[in-house]
Design a protein around this motif. Structure first.
Motif, PDB file in Angstrom:
ATOM      1  N   ASN A  87      33.948  33.052  36.455  1.00 36.47           N
ATOM      2  CA  ASN A  87      34.513  34.354  36.785  1.00 36.47           C
ATOM      3  C   ASN A  87      36.033  34.363  36.642  1.00 36.47           C
ATOM      4  OD1 ASN A  87      35.069  36.879  37.838  1.00 36.47           O
ATOM      5  ND2 ASN A  87      34.267  36.461  39.876  1.00 36.47           N
ATOM      6  N   PHE A  88      36.717  33.555  37.438  1.00 37.25           N
ATOM      7  CA  PHE A  88      38.178  33.628  37.498  1.00 37.25           C
ATOM      8  C   PHE A  88      38.904  32.743  36.493  1.00 37.25           C
ATOM      9  CE2 PHE A  88      36.873  35.208  41.667  1.00 37.25           C
ATOM     10  CZ  PHE A  88      37.615  36.381  41.717  1.00 37.25           C
ATOM     11  N   LEU A  89      38.199  31.780  35.898  1.00 36.01           N
ATOM     12  CA  LEU A  89      38.877  30.868  34.987  1.00 36.01           C
ATOM     13  C   LEU A  89      38.460  31.032  33.530  1.00 36.01           C
ATOM     14  CD1 LEU A  89      38.781  27.607  37.133  1.00 36.01           C
ATOM     15  CD2 LEU A  89      40.668  29.216  36.868  1.00 36.01           C
ATOM     16  N   GLU A  90      37.383  31.782  33.275  1.00 29.97           N
ATOM     17  CA  GLU A  90      36.913  31.842  31.895  1.00 29.97           C
ATOM     18  C   GLU A  90      36.687  33.249  31.360  1.00 29.97           C
ATOM     19  OE1 GLU A  90      34.418  28.602  30.408  1.00 29.97           O
ATOM     20  OE2 GLU A  90      33.936  28.124  32.497  1.00 29.97           O
ATOM     21  N   ILE A  91      35.785  34.041  31.960  1.00 32.62           N
ATOM     22  CA  ILE A  91      35.372  35.276  31.285  1.00 32.62           C
ATOM     23  C   ILE A  91      35.403  36.526  32.156  1.00 32.62           C
ATOM     24  CG2 ILE A  91      33.901  33.960  29.715  1.00 32.62           C
ATOM     25  CD1 ILE A  91      31.475  35.029  31.331  1.00 32.62           C
ATOM     26  N   GLY A  92      35.693  36.398  33.458  1.00 29.44           N
ATOM     27  CA  GLY A  92      35.696  37.557  34.346  1.00 29.44           C
ATOM     28  C   GLY A  92      36.869  38.483  34.108  1.00 29.44           C
ATOM     29  N   PRO A  93      36.918  39.606  34.816  1.00 31.46           N
ATOM     30  CA  PRO A  93      37.974  40.599  34.580  1.00 31.46           C
ATOM     31  C   PRO A  93      39.354  40.179  35.048  1.00 31.46           C
ATOM     32  CG  PRO A  93      36.598  41.261  36.428  1.00 31.46           C
ATOM     33  CD  PRO A  93      35.927  40.079  35.803  1.00 31.46           C
ATOM     34  N   ASN A  97      45.198  34.132  39.032  1.00 29.44           N
ATOM     35  CA  ASN A  97      46.336  34.788  39.674  1.00 29.44           C
ATOM     36  C   ASN A  97      46.061  36.266  39.941  1.00 29.44           C
ATOM     37  OD1 ASN A  97      48.182  32.540  39.821  1.00 29.44           O
ATOM     38  ND2 ASN A  97      48.340  32.681  37.591  1.00 29.44           N
ATOM     39  N   LEU A  98      44.791  36.662  39.786  1.00 28.10           N
ATOM     40  CA  LEU A  98      44.356  38.045  40.001  1.00 28.10           C
ATOM     41  C   LEU A  98      45.052  39.023  39.058  1.00 28.10           C
ATOM     42  CD1 LEU A  98      44.004  38.161  43.896  1.00 28.10           C
ATOM     43  CD2 LEU A  98      42.329  37.499  42.161  1.00 28.10           C
ATOM     44  N   GLU A  99      45.358  38.538  37.864  1.00 29.03           N
ATOM     45  CA  GLU A  99      45.906  39.372  36.800  1.00 29.03           C
ATOM     46  C   GLU A  99      44.792  39.697  35.808  1.00 29.03           C
ATOM     47  OE1 GLU A  99      48.880  40.646  36.627  1.00 29.03           O
ATOM     48  OE2 GLU A  99      49.590  39.645  38.458  1.00 29.03           O
ATOM     49  N   PRO A 100      44.856  40.865  35.153  1.00 25.38           N
ATOM     50  CA  PRO A 100      43.807  41.233  34.194  1.00 25.38           C
ATOM     51  C   PRO A 100      43.696  40.216  33.062  1.00 25.38           C
ATOM     52  CG  PRO A 100      45.171  43.126  34.719  1.00 25.38           C
ATOM     53  CD  PRO A 100      45.849  41.929  35.326  1.00 25.38           C
ATOM     54  N   ARG A 101      42.470  39.911  32.658  1.00 29.30           N
ATOM     55  CA  ARG A 101      42.218  39.013  31.526  1.00 29.30           C
ATOM     56  C   ARG A 101      41.933  39.869  30.293  1.00 29.30           C
ATOM     57  NH1 ARG A 101      38.985  35.845  33.737  1.00 29.30           N
ATOM     58  NH2 ARG A 101      40.239  33.943  33.769  1.00 29.30           N
ATOM     59  N   ASN A 102      42.774  39.758  29.273  1.00 25.60           N
ATOM     60  CA  ASN A 102      42.614  40.560  28.060  1.00 25.60           C
ATOM     61  C   ASN A 102      41.305  40.287  27.343  1.00 25.60           C
ATOM     62  OD1 ASN A 102      45.088  41.809  28.389  1.00 25.60           O
ATOM     63  ND2 ASN A 102      46.199  40.299  27.164  1.00 25.60           N
ATOM     64  N   SER A 103      40.802  39.063  27.480  1.00 25.01           N
ATOM     65  CA  SER A 103      39.613  38.664  26.722  1.00 25.01           C
ATOM     66  C   SER A 103      38.352  38.636  27.575  1.00 25.01           C
ATOM     67  CB  SER A 103      39.838  37.275  26.105  1.00 25.01           C
ATOM     68  OG  SER A 103      40.153  36.328  27.123  1.00 25.01           O
ATOM     69  N   THR A 104      38.330  39.364  28.679  1.00 22.72           N
ATOM     70  CA  THR A 104      37.143  39.357  29.525  1.00 22.72           C
ATOM     71  C   THR A 104      35.898  39.805  28.761  1.00 22.72           C
ATOM     72  OG1 THR A 104      36.101  40.275  31.503  1.00 22.72           O
ATOM     73  CG2 THR A 104      37.719  41.669  30.395  1.00 22.72           C
ATOM     74  N   TRP A 105      34.794  39.136  29.012  1.00 21.37           N
ATOM     75  CA  TRP A 105      33.534  39.498  28.367  1.00 21.37           C
ATOM     76  C   TRP A 105      32.970  40.800  28.926  1.00 21.37           C
ATOM     77  CZ3 TRP A 105      30.174  34.468  27.547  1.00 21.37           C
ATOM     78  CH2 TRP A 105      30.879  33.600  26.694  1.00 21.37           C
ATOM     79  N   LEU A 106      33.609  41.323  29.946  1.00 24.71           N
ATOM     80  CA  LEU A 106      33.187  42.597  30.516  1.00 24.71           C
ATOM     81  C   LEU A 106      33.344  43.725  29.499  1.00 24.71           C
ATOM     82  CD1 LEU A 106      32.083  43.388  33.314  1.00 24.71           C
ATOM     83  CD2 LEU A 106      34.403  44.026  33.967  1.00 24.71           C
ATOM     84  N   GLN A 107      34.117  43.484  28.453  1.00 23.33           N
ATOM     85  CA  GLN A 107      34.267  44.483  27.396  1.00 23.33           C
ATOM     86  C   GLN A 107      32.987  44.666  26.593  1.00 23.33           C
ATOM     87  OE1 GLN A 107      38.218  44.160  25.238  1.00 23.33           O
ATOM     88  NE2 GLN A 107      38.232  42.274  26.425  1.00 23.33           N
ATOM     89  N   LYS A 108      32.117  43.644  26.631  1.00 23.20           N
ATOM     90  CA  LYS A 108      30.898  43.685  25.827  1.00 23.20           C
ATOM     91  C   LYS A 108      29.628  43.843  26.650  1.00 23.20           C
ATOM     92  CE  LYS A 108      33.331  42.821  22.121  1.00 23.20           C
ATOM     93  NZ  LYS A 108      33.595  43.885  21.127  1.00 23.20           N
ATOM     94  N   LEU A 112      27.015  39.118  35.460  1.00 22.79           N
ATOM     95  CA  LEU A 112      26.392  38.663  36.696  1.00 22.79           C
ATOM     96  C   LEU A 112      26.682  37.176  36.870  1.00 22.79           C
ATOM     97  CD1 LEU A 112      24.500  38.968  39.155  1.00 22.79           C
ATOM     98  CD2 LEU A 112      22.566  38.592  37.581  1.00 22.79           C
ATOM     99  N   PHE A 113      27.463  36.846  37.904  1.00 24.13           N
ATOM    100  CA  PHE A 113      27.761  35.451  38.218  1.00 24.13           C
ATOM    101  C   PHE A 113      26.927  35.035  39.423  1.00 24.13           C
ATOM    102  CE2 PHE A 113      31.633  37.101  36.207  1.00 24.13           C
ATOM    103  CZ  PHE A 113      31.844  36.145  35.220  1.00 24.13           C
TER     104      PHE A 113
END
Length: 467
Positions: A87-93, A97-108, A112-113
């Motif tokens: 979630n927080f280190l690889e693919i979550g939103p 550091n609770l900053e948005p992840r540009n490459s989150t898989w949530l785009q696709k 469910l973790f």
């Protein structure tokens, strides 16, 4: 990140076993838009509690002809927390550091973790004897959880479920895939299984240990004498596995890792181009026999420190046991994130070295889409080892698959830099991801996101460029 004021609790009742399911709904506003979230516990067995967290994508596209997918992410270890690491280190939103992840898989897809097996992350058992000892037991618990989530939610039932796994999570994924199929056939589970994706997965330990020595020799990390010793220890593991002495094979596996670490001047098992000292994967003060979960923790701690500098404030344990725990509001006072990790590891010692090639074969024979993706510079689950176990498949399409050529992959604004290769035949797909180690989404986020869109056939599958 701001949490909406209307946080409320819903109590569902499992009508089959009268086991309560605590479900929490929240609405979170972040830099990547509004994200609908749900989380909760499922008591998968009496006194065995499994934690889950579902994100619903703000980029969901409603297309009856092309349903929006859900990805179930299974972490490795065994004992690695998907709710934390994935979630927080690889693919979550959000990142650590609770900053948005540009490459989150949530785009696709929706994500469910699950902290599985019980005892992992926020999941816990009230009695240590309830820890699972096999991949099949873990799959049974996960199938029970999916019944609670999907059977009660008509919207979820419309979305195909894709099981994505990393490292040891691959063994969980293929056993879960078969368990899910059986539950669907028995009309006990209302979902559509879209496919299973195995990222750098520990499917055949025997083939991996035989890949290490030759690969390190070819990379000039060990010499001929060390290669001979490596092959000797690998042969010992093969014999132990053939005789069903799985716990002893785990011990020898640990001996082989320690030997190759010394002979190579401490090569990084998660990226064979690096040294242990430059990018350490293990904590030196611990005994790491089979304990990949601890490798995860230290690897990412160091990786984020190197990216963000020494002043990084949110290491993962502090985040999970601090702000995230406070946000979730339902973690029992006596439960610490990761507090039962070693219990999980110890309980699965006898299963750690067992192969799961037959399960992959069964999924393929049943027509399930199986995707394999692997990082080029991973050592622990080296591509050389993956190709070796793929060659052992009895699937009737294997020879046709092996005879095919590969298609190069590009990503971003350049069609000159090769990011990987892919080939497929019928329901088997293989992605070779260049420049990536064990953690493909972290090392190559752009091509990984593109790959996920292809696997899930996401309606939102345009080419994504990381800025």
């Amino acid at each position: 990140m701001a949490i909406g004021k209307d946080v409320f609790f819903l109590l569902f009742l499992n009508l089959n076993a009268f086991i309560p399911l605590l479900r929490v709904n929240a609405y979170v506003t972040s830099g990547i838009g509004n994200i609908s979230e749900e989380w909760g516990y499922v008591e998968v067995r009496p006194k065995a509690h499994m934690f889950w967290w579902l994100y619903k994508s703000p980029q969901r596209v409603d297309d009856p002809a092309k349903p929006w997918p859900v990805i179930l992410w299974l972490q490795g270890g065994p004992g690695g927390s998907g709710v934390g690491f994935g979630n927080f280190l690889e693919i979550g939103p959000l990142d650590v550091n609770l900053e948005p992840r540009n490459s989150t898989w949530l785009q696709k897809a929706d994500l469910l973790f699950v902290d599985s097996p019980v005892g992992t992350g926020y999941s816990y058992v009230e009695d240590e004897n309830l820890a699972v000892t096999t991949d099949e037991e873990a799959a049974t618990d996960l199938t029970f959880l999916l019944k609670q989530l999907f059977n009660a939610d008509n919207n979820l039932q419309k979305s195909p479920l894709y099981i994505f796994a990393e490292s040891y999570g691959g063994k969980f994924a293929v056993t879960l895939g078969i368990s899910v199929l059986k539950a669907i056939e028995a009309r006990e589970l209302k979902l559509h299984l879209g496919g299973v994706a195995l990222g750098d997965s520990w499917i055949s330990p025997e083939d991996f240990v035989f890949s290490w020595g030759p690969l390190l020799k070819d990379m000039s990390r060990i010499d001929s004498s060390s290669l001979n010793e490596s092959n000797s220890l690998a042969e010992k593991i093969r014999q132990q596995l053939a005789e069903g002495r799985y716990a002893e094979a785990t011990d020898t596996w640990s001996d082989l890792e320690h030997y190759l670490g010394s002979a190579s001047n401490d090569v990084d098992f998660y990226n064979f181009l690096l040294d242990y000292a430059n990018d350490p994967v293990v904590l030196k003060e611990k005994d790491f026999k089979g304990q990949m979960a601890w490798r995860y923790l230290n690897y990412f701690s160091r990786k984020y420190s190197s990216i963000n500098g020494a002043g990084v404030s949110n290491d993962l344990p502090s985040l999970m046991n601090g702000p995230i725990r406070k946000k979730l509001r339902i973690i029992p006072e006596n439960v610490t994130w990761g507090g039962q990790t070693e219990l999980v590891l110890d309980a699965m010692t006898n299963d750690f070295m067992k192969p799961r090639i037959e399960e992959v074969d069964e999924l393929l024979a049943r027509g399930v889409n199986v995707t394999i993706y692997n990082g080029q510079v991973d050592l622990i689950c080296a591509t050389k080892g993956v190709e070796a176990w793929v060659n052992k498949l009895k699937w009737d399409g294997l020879q046709s698959f092996l005879s095919l050529g590969r298609t190069p992959l590009f990503c971003g604004d350049s069609d000159r830099t090769t990011k990987g290769f892919v080939k497929s035949y019928k329901n088997l797909f293989f992605y070779w991801i260049l420049g990536a180690g064990h953690f493909v989404p972290v090392d190559q986020p752009c091509v990984s996101l593109q790959m996920v869109g292809n696997i899930t056939q996401s309606p939102n599958n345009g080419v994504y460029i990381i800025h």
